[in-house]
Each structure stands twice: as structure tokens, then as C-alpha cells.
Design an enzyme around this catalytic site. Structure first.
Site, PDB file in Angstrom:
ATOM      1  N   ASP A 116      54.620  60.847  40.509  1.00 32.11           N
ATOM      2  CA  ASP A 116      55.751  59.912  40.603  1.00 32.11           C
ATOM      3  C   ASP A 116      55.924  59.230  39.244  1.00 32.11           C
ATOM      4  OD1 ASP A 116      53.808  57.805  40.473  1.00 32.11           O
ATOM      5  OD2 ASP A 116      53.524  57.971  42.625  1.00 32.11           O
TER       6      ASP A 116
ATOM      7  N   ASP B 206      46.342  61.635  40.463  1.00 36.08           N
ATOM      8  CA  ASP B 206      46.741  60.351  41.047  1.00 36.08           C
ATOM      9  C   ASP B 206      45.516  59.438  41.036  1.00 36.08           C
ATOM     10  OD1 ASP B 206      48.384  58.464  42.153  1.00 36.08           O
ATOM     11  OD2 ASP B 206      49.098  59.743  43.780  1.00 36.08           O
TER      12      ASP B 206
ATOM     13  N   LYS C 198      60.432  60.952  42.583  1.00 36.74           N
ATOM     14  CA  LYS C 198      60.186  60.434  43.938  1.00 36.74           C
ATOM     15  C   LYS C 198      61.123  59.260  44.168  1.00 36.74           C
ATOM     16  CE  LYS C 198      56.304  58.347  46.492  1.00 36.74           C
ATOM     17  NZ  LYS C 198      54.897  57.978  46.350  1.00 36.74           N
TER      18      LYS C 198
ATOM     19  N   ASP D 201      27.996  39.958  67.896  1.00 38.15           N
ATOM     20  CA  ASP D 201      29.440  39.653  67.855  1.00 38.15           C
ATOM     21  C   ASP D 201      30.127  40.280  66.639  1.00 38.15           C
ATOM     22  OD1 ASP D 201      28.366  38.163  65.853  1.00 38.15           O
ATOM     23  OD2 ASP D 201      29.073  36.227  66.576  1.00 38.15           O
ATOM     24  N   GLY D 202      29.400  41.079  65.857  1.00 35.59           N
ATOM     25  CA  GLY D 202      30.008  41.782  64.725  1.00 35.59           C
ATOM     26  C   GLY D 202      29.805  41.086  63.392  1.00 35.59           C
TER      27      GLY D 202
ATOM     28  N   ARG E 151      46.662  47.368  46.236  1.00 35.43           N
ATOM     29  CA  ARG E 151      48.101  47.670  46.221  1.00 35.43           C
ATOM     30  C   ARG E 151      48.960  46.448  46.495  1.00 35.43           C
ATOM     31  NH1 ARG E 151      47.883  53.443  49.173  1.00 35.43           N
ATOM     32  NH2 ARG E 151      46.240  52.348  50.239  1.00 35.43           N
ATOM     33  N   GLN E 152      48.363  45.436  47.127  1.00 37.32           N
ATOM     34  CA  GLN E 152      49.138  44.219  47.380  1.00 37.32           C
ATOM     35  C   GLN E 152      48.919  43.259  46.209  1.00 37.32           C
ATOM     36  OE1 GLN E 152      48.511  42.949  51.562  1.00 37.32           O
ATOM     37  NE2 GLN E 152      47.567  44.952  51.802  1.00 37.32           N
TER      38      GLN E 152
ATOM     39  N   HIS F 189      44.131  50.174  40.794  1.00 34.99           N
ATOM     40  CA  HIS F 189      45.479  50.697  41.080  1.00 34.99           C
ATOM     41  C   HIS F 189      46.473  50.207  40.016  1.00 34.99           C
ATOM     42  CE1 HIS F 189      48.823  52.237  43.231  1.00 34.99           C
ATOM     43  NE2 HIS F 189      49.351  51.044  43.367  1.00 34.99           N
TER      44      HIS F 189
HETATM   45  C1  R5P Z   1      50.790  55.048  44.709  1.00 29.91           C
HETATM   46  O1  R5P Z   1      51.285  54.164  44.028  1.00 29.91           O
HETATM   47  C2  R5P Z   1      49.413  55.520  44.450  1.00 29.91           C
HETATM   48  O2  R5P Z   1      49.217  55.876  43.121  1.00 29.91           O
HETATM   49  C3  R5P Z   1      49.045  56.684  45.350  1.00 29.91           C
HETATM   50  O3  R5P Z   1      49.945  57.734  45.117  1.00 29.91           O
HETATM   51  C4  R5P Z   1      49.121  56.307  46.803  1.00 29.91           C
HETATM   52  O4  R5P Z   1      48.543  55.061  47.006  1.00 29.91           O
HETATM   53  C5  R5P Z   1      48.406  57.334  47.629  1.00 29.91           C
HETATM   54  O5  R5P Z   1      48.525  56.996  48.991  1.00 29.91           O
HETATM   55  P1  R5P Z   1      48.775  58.093  50.093  1.00 29.91           P
HETATM   56  O6  R5P Z   1      47.725  59.137  49.912  1.00 29.91           O
HETATM   57  O7  R5P Z   1      48.640  57.342  51.379  1.00 29.91           O
HETATM   58  O8  R5P Z   1      50.152  58.646  49.911  1.00 29.91           O
END
Ligand code: R5P
Length: 317
Positions: free
Chosen positions: A173, A223, A196, A39-40, A98-99, A132
Site C-alpha cells: 500500500d 509489510d 489500495k 478470577d483471572g 495502530r491506534q 507500526h
Molecule cells: C497496515 O497499515 C499495516 O501495515 C498492515 O498491512 C496491517 O496492519 C495488516 O493487518 P491485516 O493482516 O489484518 O490486514
């Protein structure tokens, strides 16, 4: 060299990295049987005695995040119930990062929930890399050792011997300026920032450059992660339009989902330098300009230092 009472166990997220770390430490990987029921649901059994041992569980919570996270929680639970003396969750890539705040109403703060889950499962410490947002460390009421891949990425670029007068380091960014400044300091390049802007709830526009100049220069963009590739390729295209002679990209986490490989392949990038914090498999072969820097020695050294109660920050001094 052998370490007494140290056990390194890898989950199924990234067995290759776990093997490399064990090799760095000169230990055999701890034996574990992992499977999925019909069932996973995930099942596992640690196949050796870990009573009283200092256990390091290597499991980046990379895609599929739900599977890898759940497996990590079960590994922690099994180690706790098997009387391990101390359990460290080694998460070179921390998914769901990210959340990390309520940026609108009625949304979860998943990074905090994940920290709670890892703590409740029974981890004593966390070893991670390039979160992050560094403040996620504070979501844990446990010691967190936070490593950085930037010295390893910088080392690669130093090897290219790009004259510093020729080099511009571009933040993709505004959020990445601090990280970019650190690279500027180590690599002695000048700074530029891609402007950005969010144009709607779902769209952003990357068009202008702050700083520079870019024309005729070798541009390096860093990044923390590349997921769909949209952010970095958008920034690369702006830099290209502004006349960069060569373009290099550096990223800690090569998560690469959806169209990422196709986007990166089509973009005017000379080389993409990433770490092996998440498994790359045949993705590495399909991108001929991808270079992978192993962070196994960094993680191995950090594990050795944690085990011996030595400084981990010393690694970055
Ligand atoms: C943004 O805040 C992060 O530093 C990355 O730029 C981002 O999460 C990258 O995601 P994607 O490759 O989907 O644009």
C-alpha cells in the site's frame, strides 16, 4: 561470556524468545513465578535477588494484548519494588500501535496511553522493533531503542540469489513505500506499489499496480505485520493477476489471528518469511511455506550494547 549485574526475565508472552536471548548473552534467565488467580488476575513473584541489577524484561505485547500488557506492567512494578537499578521493557512487538492518532472523533489514542502506562509502572527504557509508526517513540519520555528486522529479512532473500533484473519489490500500500524503498536499495530490485483505496468505511479495494513491470518477475512484498492476513493476501492476489512468476512475502510481526493461516495457505505465495517477534507455536507447522528468522541475536546484541553503554545504531550502519 558472563555479564555482571545483567538480568534477563521473560514473561509468559514469549518464553522461547526470552530463552534464546539469554542463551545468546550466555546468562541464565532470571527466575520468576507467574500465575493467574481464580478470577483471572495476574500474580507474580521474582524468585531471585535483583537489587541493583540492570533488568531486561522480555514481553512482546502480542495477543492477547490485554493480558501480555498487564503482565508486563506487573513485572515492571515488581522489579521496581525489588530495587532493580534499571528496568528495560523489551517489546519486540508493540501491540496497540495502530491506534496512534485521533482519526475520528471520540476515539482513544491507545498507543500513547500504553506508553504512559509503561512509564508510570516504572520502566527506565524501552527496546522495541519495527513499530507500526516510528513516531510512537515520541510517545515515551524515556529512551527508546528502535530496531529493524529488515536487514535480517533481506539477508534471507539475498540467500535465494534472485537476479536483480528479475526482481520487483512491491509495496502492499502507499503507507509502506518508505520501507519498500529501503528493501529496493538493499536487494537492488525495482519498485512497484499496489494501489489500495478505501471504497467505504469498512472496505478497501486493491486492484491496480503503480510501477513495475510485474509480469514474468519474482515479486517480493514486505509489510510490518500480518494480522488477519487480509492486507497482504489482497496485495499478493493483485500481483499474481498481473503475472508475477514467483511471489515472496516478508513481514516483521507474524501476529496471525482469525483466518490468517487459511488465507495465507490459499494464496499464491511461494514463501512467507517472518521473524519470531511473537510466538508462532504450531502455526509454523501448519504453513509449510513459512520461514522464521530469529531476531534473538539482534535483541541479544542490543541488550549487550545497552548494558555496556555502547551504540545500538551501530548495528544498522
Ligand atoms: C497496515 O497499515 C499495516 O501495515 C498492515 O498491512 C496491517 O496492519 C495488516 O493487518 P491485516 O493482516 O489484518 O490486514
Amino acid at each position: 561470556m558472563m555479564y555482571e549485574h545483567l538480568t534477563v526475565i521473560g514473561g509468559r508472552a514469549h518464553p522461547e524468545l526470552a530463552r534464546e536471548i539469554a542463551q545468546y548473552l550466555g546468562v541464565d534467565l532470571g527466575r520468576v513465578d507467574l500465575w493467574n488467580f481464580p478470577d483471572g488476575e495476574i500474580g507474580l513473584k521474582i524468585l531471585e535477588n535483583i537489587r541493583g541489577r540492570d533488568v531486561f524484561l522480555v514481553q512482546p505485547t502480542c495477543p492477547s494484548a490485554n493480558e501480555t500488557l498487564m503482565e508486563l506492567l506487573l513485572l515492571i512494578d515488581a522489579c521496581k519494588r525489588a530495587s532493580a537499578a534499571r528496568i528495560t521493557a523489551v517489546m519486540p512487538y508493540f501491540g496497540y500501535a495502530r491506534q496512534d492518532r485521533k482519526d475520528s472523533g471520540r476515539v482513544p489514542i491507545t498507543a500513547k496511553l500504553v506508553a504512559n502506562l509503561i512509564t508510570t509502572a516504572g520502566a527506565d527504557r524501552v527496546l522495541t522493533m519495527d513499530l507500526h509508526a516510528a513516531q510512537i517513540q515520541g510517545f515515551f519520555d524515556l529512551p527508546v531503542d528502535h530496531l529493524y528486522a529488515s536487514p535480517f529479512l533481506d539477508q534471507y532473500f539475498i540467500g535465494l540469489e534472485i537476479p536483480s533484473a528479475d526482481m520487483v519489490i512491491v509495496s502492499p500500500d502507499e503507507g509502506s513505500i518508505k520501507r519498500t524503498l529501503q528493501h529496493c536499495e538493499h536487494l537492488h530490485g525495482s519498485l512497484a506499489i499496489v494501489d489500495k483505496r478505501r471504497t467505504s468505511a469498512t472496505e478497501t479495494q486493491q486492484a491496480n499496480i503503480i510501477g513495475g513491470p510485474i509480469a514474468g518477475k519474482t515479486a517480493l512484498l514486505f509489510d510490518d505485520m500480518i494480522t488477519t492476513g487480509g492486507s497482504i493476501v489482497g496485495a499478493v492476489n493483485v500481483v499474481h493477476r498481473h503475472g508475477a512468476k514467483k511471489i515472496y512475502v516478508g513481514a516483521s510481526h507474524a501476529v496471525f489471528v482469525g483466518q490468517a493461516i487459511a488465507l495465507l495457505k490459499a494464496a499464491p505465495i511461494d514463501e512467507i518469511v517472518v521473524t519470531n517477534s511473537v510466538p508462532l507455536g504450531d502455526k509454523a507447522q501448519s504453513l509449510p511455506n513459512l520461514r522464521v528468522v530469529s531476531i534473538a541475536p539482534l535483541l541479544g546484541e542490543a541488550i549487550k550494547r545497552i548494558h555496556r553503554n555502547e551504540s545500538v545504531s551501530y548495528l544498522f550502519e
